[in-house]
Design an enzyme around this catalytic site. Structure first.
Site, PDB file in Angstrom:
ATOM      1  N   CYS A 172      -1.364   3.763  -6.389  1.00 28.10           N
ATOM      2  CA  CYS A 172      -2.143   3.091  -5.342  1.00 28.10           C
ATOM      3  C   CYS A 172      -2.324   1.662  -5.840  1.00 28.10           C
ATOM      4  O   CYS A 172      -2.682   1.460  -7.010  1.00 28.10           O
ATOM      5  CB  CYS A 172      -3.498   3.791  -5.185  1.00 28.10           C
ATOM      6  SG  CYS A 172      -4.708   2.853  -4.220  1.00 28.10           S
ATOM      7  N   CYS A 226       0.857  -1.179   0.000  1.00 31.17           N
ATOM      8  CA  CYS A 226       0.000   0.000   0.000  1.00 31.17           C
ATOM      9  C   CYS A 226       0.901   1.241   0.000  1.00 31.17           C
ATOM     10  O   CYS A 226       1.761   1.394   0.881  1.00 31.17           O
ATOM     11  CB  CYS A 226      -0.853  -0.036   1.261  1.00 31.17           C
ATOM     12  SG  CYS A 226      -1.798   1.462   1.536  1.00 31.17           S
TER      13      CYS A 226
HETATM   14  N1  DGL Z   1      -4.099   0.505  -1.722  1.00 29.54           N
HETATM   15  C1  DGL Z   1      -3.706   1.651  -1.034  1.00 29.54           C
HETATM   16  C2  DGL Z   1      -2.530   2.375  -1.669  1.00 29.54           C
HETATM   17  O1  DGL Z   1      -1.739   1.769  -2.363  1.00 29.54           O
HETATM   18  C3  DGL Z   1      -4.677   2.636  -0.459  1.00 29.54           C
HETATM   19  C4  DGL Z   1      -6.122   2.588  -0.651  1.00 29.54           C
HETATM   20  C5  DGL Z   1      -6.857   3.341   0.451  1.00 29.54           C
HETATM   21  O2  DGL Z   1      -7.015   4.561   0.394  1.00 29.54           O
HETATM   22  O3  DGL Z   1      -7.248   2.654   1.390  1.00 29.54           O
HETATM   23  O4  DGL Z   1      -2.367   3.547  -1.455  1.00 29.54           O
END
Ligand code: DGL
Length: 248
Positions: free
Chosen positions: A179, A72
């Site tokens: 993301c 993430c």
């Molecule tokens: N998958 C996450 C990222 O790479 C974030 C998504 C969220 O805002 O929860 O930033």
């Protein structure tokens, strides 16, 4: 015995990294923790994110993970440094927007699509300052609640939001998927920006995990396929969808 690769994200996004890991490290065992209850991370404060991610790290360590992959961008840009300080003996691999790849390939007009948190983060400004050679334009755009819609699987709302966010950037020669959730909707993004090259850092993250395991002599020597466990703290449906995404 610490034998698995622990991965976490605020939801399904981490699957994009798990997929890459499985292609280069198929014999490892995996525990992927999807924290959908706390999605979206991109709207949370540093303190909230640190508390949430510390709890997940403790859970993964209790479950015998030998390395932790922060799948993430939001959690990495916010907490990776602090997590490394708090869990000194743990190996962490994080995910940051692939700004270096854009500069290495000499793209001239790059859009970084990421969560609100990530685009405003200190870490992203540092990356831009490190790699910017001043002949390249870099624009930051918030994906708003896209991550949420991706977890919900609401294709109509995803496509409407992509049109709204991306339509003004038809001239971008490259778009960084900043993301991990967005890597799951590459085709939809490409439809709105057909002439733009999509840059994905997930492969680089998987390679870094492999390097860390090799360097620390932690590779699983087994010759059979590893076990994949996906947990989701919100619903069983999300677990089922996750296995479907992984297998397709
Ligand atoms: N998958 C996450 C990222 O790479 C974030 C998504 C969220 O805002 O929860 O930033």
């Amino acid at each position: 015995m610490n034998d698995k690769i622990g991965i976490f994200d605020s939801g399904l996004g981490g699957l994009s990294i798990l997929k890459e890991l499985l292609s280069i490290l198929p014999n490892e065992d995996y525990l992927f923790y999807e924290d959908s209850i706390n999605n979206p991370y991109g709207e949370k404060s540093d303190d909230e994110l640190f508390e949430i991610t510390s709890n997940i790290v403790e859970y993964l360590l209790k479950n015998n993970c030998k390395i932790i992959v922060i799948a993430c961008n939001t959690a990495t840009t916010s907490c990776m440094k602090k997590l490394k300080e708090k869990y000194k003996n743990t190996i962490f691999v994080g995910t940051v927007p692939a700004i270096k790849i854009a500069y290495d390939n000499d793209y001239k007009d790059t859009l970084v699509l990421a969560t609100n948190y990530t685009i405003n983060s200190k870490r992203v400004s540092e990356l831009i300052n490190t790699y910017n050679n001043h002949s390249q334009k870099i624009t930051l755009a918030s994906g708003k609640n896209l991550a949420n819609l991706i977890d919900e699987g609401d294709n109509k709302k995803i496509n409407d939001l992509l049109l709204e966010i991306l339509s003004p950037y038809q001239n971008a020669d490259s778009l960084i998927l900043g993301c991990t959730h967005y890597s799951l909707i590459k085709n939809e993004i490409q439809k709105v920006l057909p002439n733009t090259v999509l840059l994905d850092g997930c492969i680089g993250v998987a390679k870094e995990v492999k390097n860390q395991l090799v360097n620390n002599n932690l590779l699983n020597k087994s010759e059979s396929k590893g076990k994949i466990v996906i947990e989701n703290n919100k619903s069983k449906d999300l677990i089922d969808r996750s296995y479907d995404i992984l297998n397709n």
